[in-house]
Structure formats: structure tokens, C-alpha cells
Design a protein around this motif. Structure first.
Motif, PDB file in Angstrom:
ATOM      1  N   PHE A 216       0.950  -1.267   0.120  1.00 29.24           N
ATOM      2  CA  PHE A 216       0.089   0.128  -0.191  1.00 29.24           C
ATOM      3  C   PHE A 216       0.880   1.112   0.033  1.00 29.24           C
ATOM      4  O   PHE A 216       1.996   1.176   0.351  1.00 29.24           O
ATOM      5  CB  PHE A 216      -0.836   0.007   1.343  1.00 29.24           C
ATOM      6  N   ASP A 217       0.136   2.584  -0.550  1.00 25.98           N
ATOM      7  CA  ASP A 217       0.971   3.620  -0.139  1.00 25.98           C
ATOM      8  C   ASP A 217       1.230   4.018   0.942  1.00 25.98           C
ATOM      9  O   ASP A 217       0.291   3.890   1.975  1.00 25.98           O
ATOM     10  CB  ASP A 217       0.197   4.676  -1.093  1.00 25.98           C
ATOM     11  N   VAL A 218       2.473   4.770   1.301  1.00 23.62           N
ATOM     12  CA  VAL A 218       2.576   5.353   2.668  1.00 23.62           C
ATOM     13  C   VAL A 218       2.821   6.774   2.494  1.00 23.62           C
ATOM     14  O   VAL A 218       3.700   7.293   1.745  1.00 23.62           O
ATOM     15  CB  VAL A 218       3.641   4.689   3.265  1.00 23.62           C
ATOM     16  N   SER A 219       1.698   7.699   3.259  1.00 30.19           N
ATOM     17  CA  SER A 219       1.782   9.153   3.194  1.00 30.19           C
ATOM     18  C   SER A 219       1.956   9.815   4.312  1.00 30.19           C
ATOM     19  O   SER A 219       0.962   9.324   5.227  1.00 30.19           O
ATOM     20  CB  SER A 219       0.560   9.469   2.318  1.00 30.19           C
ATOM     21  N   ASN A 220       2.849  10.550   4.579  1.00 27.55           N
ATOM     22  CA  ASN A 220       2.975  11.543   5.958  1.00 27.55           C
ATOM     23  C   ASN A 220       2.075  12.568   5.347  1.00 27.55           C
ATOM     24  O   ASN A 220       2.532  13.886   5.004  1.00 27.55           O
ATOM     25  CB  ASN A 220       4.446  11.796   6.132  1.00 27.55           C
ATOM     26  N   GLY A 221       0.558  12.517   5.448  1.00 21.12           N
ATOM     27  CA  GLY A 221      -0.128  13.721   4.924  1.00 21.12           C
ATOM     28  C   GLY A 221      -0.363  14.808   6.007  1.00 21.12           C
ATOM     29  O   GLY A 221       0.111  14.677   7.141  1.00 21.12           O
ATOM     30  N   GLY A 222      -1.299  15.638   5.419  1.00 21.19           N
ATOM     31  CA  GLY A 222      -1.920  16.671   6.538  1.00 21.19           C
ATOM     32  C   GLY A 222      -2.807  16.178   7.357  1.00 21.19           C
ATOM     33  O   GLY A 222      -3.317  15.013   7.325  1.00 21.19           O
ATOM     34  N   ASP A 223      -3.271  16.874   8.279  1.00 21.67           N
ATOM     35  CA  ASP A 223      -4.547  16.768   9.190  1.00 21.67           C
ATOM     36  C   ASP A 223      -5.778  16.285   8.376  1.00 21.67           C
ATOM     37  O   ASP A 223      -6.384  15.337   8.801  1.00 21.67           O
ATOM     38  CB  ASP A 223      -4.866  17.740  10.029  1.00 21.67           C
ATOM     39  N   ASN A 224      -6.145  17.020   7.294  1.00 21.20           N
ATOM     40  CA  ASN A 224      -7.150  16.838   6.632  1.00 21.20           C
ATOM     41  C   ASN A 224      -7.347  15.253   5.773  1.00 21.20           C
ATOM     42  O   ASN A 224      -8.207  14.376   6.165  1.00 21.20           O
ATOM     43  CB  ASN A 224      -7.637  17.729   5.496  1.00 21.20           C
ATOM     44  N   GLU A 225      -6.022  14.876   5.349  1.00 17.68           N
ATOM     45  CA  GLU A 225      -5.947  13.818   4.545  1.00 17.68           C
ATOM     46  C   GLU A 225      -5.965  12.334   5.656  1.00 17.68           C
ATOM     47  O   GLU A 225      -6.469  11.562   5.419  1.00 17.68           O
ATOM     48  CB  GLU A 225      -4.216  13.770   3.931  1.00 17.68           C
ATOM     49  N   PHE A 226      -5.490  12.749   6.874  1.00 20.83           N
ATOM     50  CA  PHE A 226      -5.599  11.744   7.856  1.00 20.83           C
ATOM     51  C   PHE A 226      -6.965  11.364   8.421  1.00 20.83           C
ATOM     52  O   PHE A 226      -7.361  10.392   8.531  1.00 20.83           O
ATOM     53  CB  PHE A 226      -4.699  12.414   9.209  1.00 20.83           C
ATOM     54  N   ILE A 227      -7.743  12.471   8.393  1.00 18.42           N
ATOM     55  CA  ILE A 227      -8.802  12.336   9.186  1.00 18.42           C
ATOM     56  C   ILE A 227      -9.830  11.621   7.901  1.00 18.42           C
ATOM     57  O   ILE A 227     -10.636  11.029   8.194  1.00 18.42           O
ATOM     58  CB  ILE A 227      -9.733  13.654   9.326  1.00 18.42           C
ATOM     59  N   ASN A 229      -8.855   9.705   5.498  1.00 23.62           N
ATOM     60  CA  ASN A 229      -8.846   8.160   5.326  1.00 23.62           C
ATOM     61  C   ASN A 229      -9.316   7.375   6.363  1.00 23.62           C
ATOM     62  O   ASN A 229      -9.652   6.408   6.047  1.00 23.62           O
ATOM     63  CB  ASN A 229      -7.192   8.121   5.139  1.00 23.62           C
ATOM     64  N   LEU A 230      -9.068   7.995   7.745  1.00 24.86           N
ATOM     65  CA  LEU A 230      -9.924   7.061   8.650  1.00 24.86           C
ATOM     66  C   LEU A 230     -11.229   7.142   8.607  1.00 24.86           C
ATOM     67  O   LEU A 230     -12.001   6.171   8.672  1.00 24.86           O
ATOM     68  CB  LEU A 230      -9.598   7.882  10.060  1.00 24.86           C
ATOM     69  N   THR A 231     -12.069   8.264   8.315  1.00 25.80           N
ATOM     70  CA  THR A 231     -13.436   8.242   7.999  1.00 25.80           C
ATOM     71  C   THR A 231     -13.986   7.298   6.717  1.00 25.80           C
ATOM     72  O   THR A 231     -15.146   6.776   6.847  1.00 25.80           O
ATOM     73  CB  THR A 231     -14.040   9.668   7.922  1.00 25.80           C
ATOM     74  N   ALA A 232     -13.017   7.351   5.730  1.00 31.81           N
ATOM     75  CA  ALA A 232     -13.357   6.589   4.670  1.00 31.81           C
ATOM     76  C   ALA A 232     -13.551   5.143   5.054  1.00 31.81           C
ATOM     77  O   ALA A 232     -14.259   4.404   4.172  1.00 31.81           O
ATOM     78  CB  ALA A 232     -12.561   6.835   3.540  1.00 31.81           C
ATOM     79  N   SER A 233     -12.861   4.837   6.022  1.00 32.64           N
ATOM     80  CA  SER A 233     -12.861   3.371   6.380  1.00 32.64           C
ATOM     81  C   SER A 233     -13.672   3.070   7.304  1.00 32.64           C
ATOM     82  O   SER A 233     -13.696   1.747   7.977  1.00 32.64           O
ATOM     83  CB  SER A 233     -11.302   2.995   6.888  1.00 32.64           C
ATOM     84  N   GLY A 234     -14.758   3.998   7.863  1.00 32.15           N
ATOM     85  CA  GLY A 234     -15.687   3.701   8.607  1.00 32.15           C
ATOM     86  C   GLY A 234     -15.832   4.266  10.041  1.00 32.15           C
ATOM     87  O   GLY A 234     -16.817   4.109  10.860  1.00 32.15           O
ATOM     88  N   LEU A 235     -14.665   5.020  10.371  1.00 34.28           N
ATOM     89  CA  LEU A 235     -14.410   5.465  11.708  1.00 34.28           C
ATOM     90  C   LEU A 235     -15.219   6.882  11.616  1.00 34.28           C
ATOM     91  O   LEU A 235     -15.060   7.487  10.835  1.00 34.28           O
ATOM     92  CB  LEU A 235     -12.957   5.599  12.004  1.00 34.28           C
ATOM     93  N   PRO A 236     -16.068   6.805  12.814  1.00 35.71           N
ATOM     94  CA  PRO A 236     -16.727   8.290  12.942  1.00 35.71           C
ATOM     95  C   PRO A 236     -15.907   9.408  13.091  1.00 35.71           C
ATOM     96  O   PRO A 236     -14.578   9.321  13.603  1.00 35.71           O
ATOM     97  CB  PRO A 236     -17.492   8.008  14.365  1.00 35.71           C
ATOM     98  N   GLU A 237     -16.239  10.604  12.589  1.00 36.65           N
ATOM     99  CA  GLU A 237     -15.229  11.768  12.474  1.00 36.65           C
ATOM    100  C   GLU A 237     -14.817  12.112  13.827  1.00 36.65           C
ATOM    101  O   GLU A 237     -13.721  12.632  14.093  1.00 36.65           O
ATOM    102  CB  GLU A 237     -16.113  12.801  11.715  1.00 36.65           C
ATOM    103  N   LYS A 238     -15.514  12.014  14.761  1.00 32.55           N
ATOM    104  CA  LYS A 238     -15.093  12.682  16.005  1.00 32.55           C
ATOM    105  C   LYS A 238     -14.072  11.767  16.481  1.00 32.55           C
ATOM    106  O   LYS A 238     -13.104  12.058  17.272  1.00 32.55           O
ATOM    107  CB  LYS A 238     -16.312  12.512  16.958  1.00 32.55           C
ATOM    108  N   ALA A 239     -14.222  10.397  16.423  1.00 34.41           N
ATOM    109  CA  ALA A 239     -13.158   9.453  16.759  1.00 34.41           C
ATOM    110  C   ALA A 239     -12.049   9.743  16.239  1.00 34.41           C
ATOM    111  O   ALA A 239     -10.747   9.646  16.822  1.00 34.41           O
ATOM    112  CB  ALA A 239     -13.788   8.146  16.530  1.00 34.41           C
ATOM    113  N   ALA A 240     -12.009   9.952  14.902  1.00 38.14           N
ATOM    114  CA  ALA A 240     -10.673  10.229  13.996  1.00 38.14           C
ATOM    115  C   ALA A 240     -10.368  11.495  14.625  1.00 38.14           C
ATOM    116  O   ALA A 240      -8.952  11.752  14.451  1.00 38.14           O
ATOM    117  CB  ALA A 240     -11.472  10.663  12.579  1.00 38.14           C
ATOM    118  N   GLU A 241     -10.887  12.460  15.022  1.00 40.93           N
ATOM    119  CA  GLU A 241     -10.228  13.601  15.460  1.00 40.93           C
ATOM    120  C   GLU A 241      -9.272  13.392  16.835  1.00 40.93           C
ATOM    121  O   GLU A 241      -8.307  14.072  17.123  1.00 40.93           O
ATOM    122  CB  GLU A 241     -11.511  14.815  15.738  1.00 40.93           C
ATOM    123  N   VAL A 242      -9.979  12.546  17.562  1.00 39.85           N
ATOM    124  CA  VAL A 242      -8.971  11.843  18.935  1.00 39.85           C
ATOM    125  C   VAL A 242      -7.882  11.735  18.368  1.00 39.85           C
ATOM    126  O   VAL A 242      -6.857  11.470  18.877  1.00 39.85           O
ATOM    127  CB  VAL A 242     -10.090  10.983  19.588  1.00 39.85           C
TER     128      VAL A 242
END
Length: 282
Positions: A216-227, A229-242
Motif C-alpha cells: 500500500f502507499d504510505v503518506s505523511n499527509g496533512g491533518d485533513n488527509e489523515f481524517i 482516510n480514517l472516516t472513509a474506512s468507517g471511523l466516525p469523524e469525532k473518533a478520527a479527530e481524537v
């Protein structure tokens, strides 16, 4: 000698029980729980469980009567400063000989919000005069499962912690170390920095590839990209922010702690990172 573990129905508490019963007589092991239903499950396995809410000082004092050695597993964020103080005060009132506490890496020198409750609790324990050992747990590898899961499902391993390093280890290894310290078979110093070898997220990504056999690709992305990617996999946004807040702490080197205390307590090396990841994925 009687031993009591708080938070005994949680994941870490369960691991402590597993290892402690191999070190001391099972009949001398007690757990402290808030939830009667969960307590019944442990009772069915032959463990003694006492019920008390951390807000009820009288109930805590009664629950700790006759206990010699106590493990205070840190509670959930919220009101845990007062809750921890209540347990420590009750321990002192009950005449407990020794208390161990699961803190956070470098807690007294960290200025993150995550460390604040732990630093407070460490100060209360020291002020109490109780004999103690602080278990400064670095970071559970299980905490990275959302990041790992997103990589395996989306093909993108995204992090935003920069070059920050973490001393990951398995929760069961932290549980084993806590059981060893609680058993009292060996004397330990007042502070133990329980940390694996600090490595960055690129090293974790390599371990995930090795353990899963997937690329898989590995990316040291920004905060928005991190959030995203997590929400796209099903994690709620508030949990992703934690989880993003954890990334900020790691980026600021809050968990970059080097110590051989962990391996000394276990008397063996920690599980290699790729093997540890594979254990979680199997």
C-alpha cells in the motif's frame, strides 16, 4: 497477601489477571468493577470481584479492606483526576502497603492534554506517602488498529505525525509487566518507563506490510488527509479527530522515550513489531 486490580473488566485488566494468576495464588486476587453484569463474568471464572463506583468514597474504602497490594489502572478521560484521587485516598485509609499506577510515558515532563491527568495522579500518589511504582506505559500497538485497518482496506497508510517516534508494544505485554510488579516478587523503583524501541510510522508501515503480505502507499499527509482516510474506512469523524490529537502529540515527540525498563521487568525482549502486528491481525 491480597492483590486488587481496578478496571478489572477492561482489556488491560483482563491481561493483568491472566498473568497474575500464574504468579500468586488465585484465591488472593481481587478485582474492582463498577458494572455488576461484567463482574459476574469474572466471578464465573473463579475470581473475586468487589463492586464500587469511583465517585463513592465509602464504597471504595470498603472494597479495599484487607488488600495489601493495589494496581490502579487509569480510568477513561472525563473526571478521572478526582476518581483517581478517591481511589488513592481510599487505599491510604484501608492501610494498603503498595500501589502501582498505569501512567503515560514521560508524564511529568509532557505538556500534552493527554498527560495532564496522569501527571496529577502521579503527584497525588507521591504525596500520599504510599509505597508505589508508576508504570509509565508508552503506547499500545492496538491504538493503531484504525490506521492499520484503513491502510489494508483503502490501500493508503496515512499518518500526520511527521518524524515523531513511538515506543509501541502489545497491550498484553503491558499487562504482564503490571502483573509482575504487582506480585511483589521483585522490588522495582518508583518510576518505570515501559517503552519499546521508539520508531516512526514509516517503520510501522513496513511492519504492517510484512505482517499482512499486502502492499500500500504510505503518506505523511496533512491533518485533513489523515481524517479523511480514517472516516472513509468507517471511523466516525469525532473518533478520527481524537486519533489526530494523538498524532500531534507524537509529532511533538511526547512518546519518544528510550528505556530498557520494559525488557528488564519482563526479563526478555518485547515482541518484534512485525510479529506484534501479525498477532493483532490474525
Amino acid at each position: 497477601m491480597n492483590y486488587l486490580i481496578t478496571g478489572v473488566t477492561g482489556e488491560l485488566g483482563g491481561h493483568v489477571l491472566t498473568y497474575l494468576k500464574e504468579l500468586v495464588p488465585k484465591e488472593n486476587i481481587y478485582g474492582l468493577a463498577r458494572n455488576p453484569k461484567k463482574a459476574e463474568t469474572l466471578k464465573a471464572k473463579g475470581f473475586k470481584v468487589r463492586l464500587a463506583d469511583y465517585e463513592n468514597q465509602e464504597a471504595l474504602s470498603e472494597a479495599l479492606e484487607g488488600i495489601d497490594r493495589l494496581l490502579l489502572i487509569s480510568g477513561a478521560p472525563g473526571n478521572r483526576q478526582q476518581e483517581h484521587k478517591n481511589v488513592i485516598d481510599a487505599a491510604k485509609k484501608a492501610g494498603i502497603e503498595f500501589i502501582a499506577y498505569t501512567s503515560l510515558a514521560n508524564a511529568m515532563n509532557a505538556n500534552s492534554q493527554l498527560a495532564e491527568d496522569h501527571a496529577y495522579t502521579e503527584r497525588v500518589i507521591k504525596k500520599s506517602g504510599l509505597k508505589h511504582t508508576i508504570l509509565r506505559n508508552n503506547w499500545y500497538l492496538e491504538n493503531e488498529l484504525p490506521v492499520i485497518g484503513a491502510a489494508l482496506s483503502s490501500g493508503k497508510f496515512v499518518y500526520s505525525a511527521g518524524e515523531g517516534k513511538v515506543g509501541w508494544a502489545l497491550r498484553r505485554e503491558y499487562g504482564e509487566a503490571a502483573a509482575i510488579v504487582l506480585s511483589g516478587k521483585t522490588e522495582y523503583p518508583e518510576i518505570l518507563e515501559l517503552s519499546g524501541t521508539p520508531v516512526d510510522y514509516r517503520e510501522l508501515a513496513r511492519a504492517v506490510k510484512e505482517a499482512s503480505g499486502k502492499d500500500f502507499d504510505v503518506s505523511n499527509g496533512g491533518d485533513n488527509e489523515f481524517i479523511e482516510n480514517l472516516t472513509a474506512s468507517g471511523l466516525p469523524e469525532k473518533a478520527a479527530e481524537v486519533f489526530l490529537s494523538f498524532q500531534h502529540d507524537i509529532k511533538n515527540k511526547k512518546l519518544d522515550v528510550s528505556s530498557d525498563d520494559f525488557e528488564k521487568v519482563l526479563d526478555r525482549p518485547l515482541t518484534p513489531l512485525a510479529a506484534a502486528v501479525k498477532e493483532l491481525l490474525d
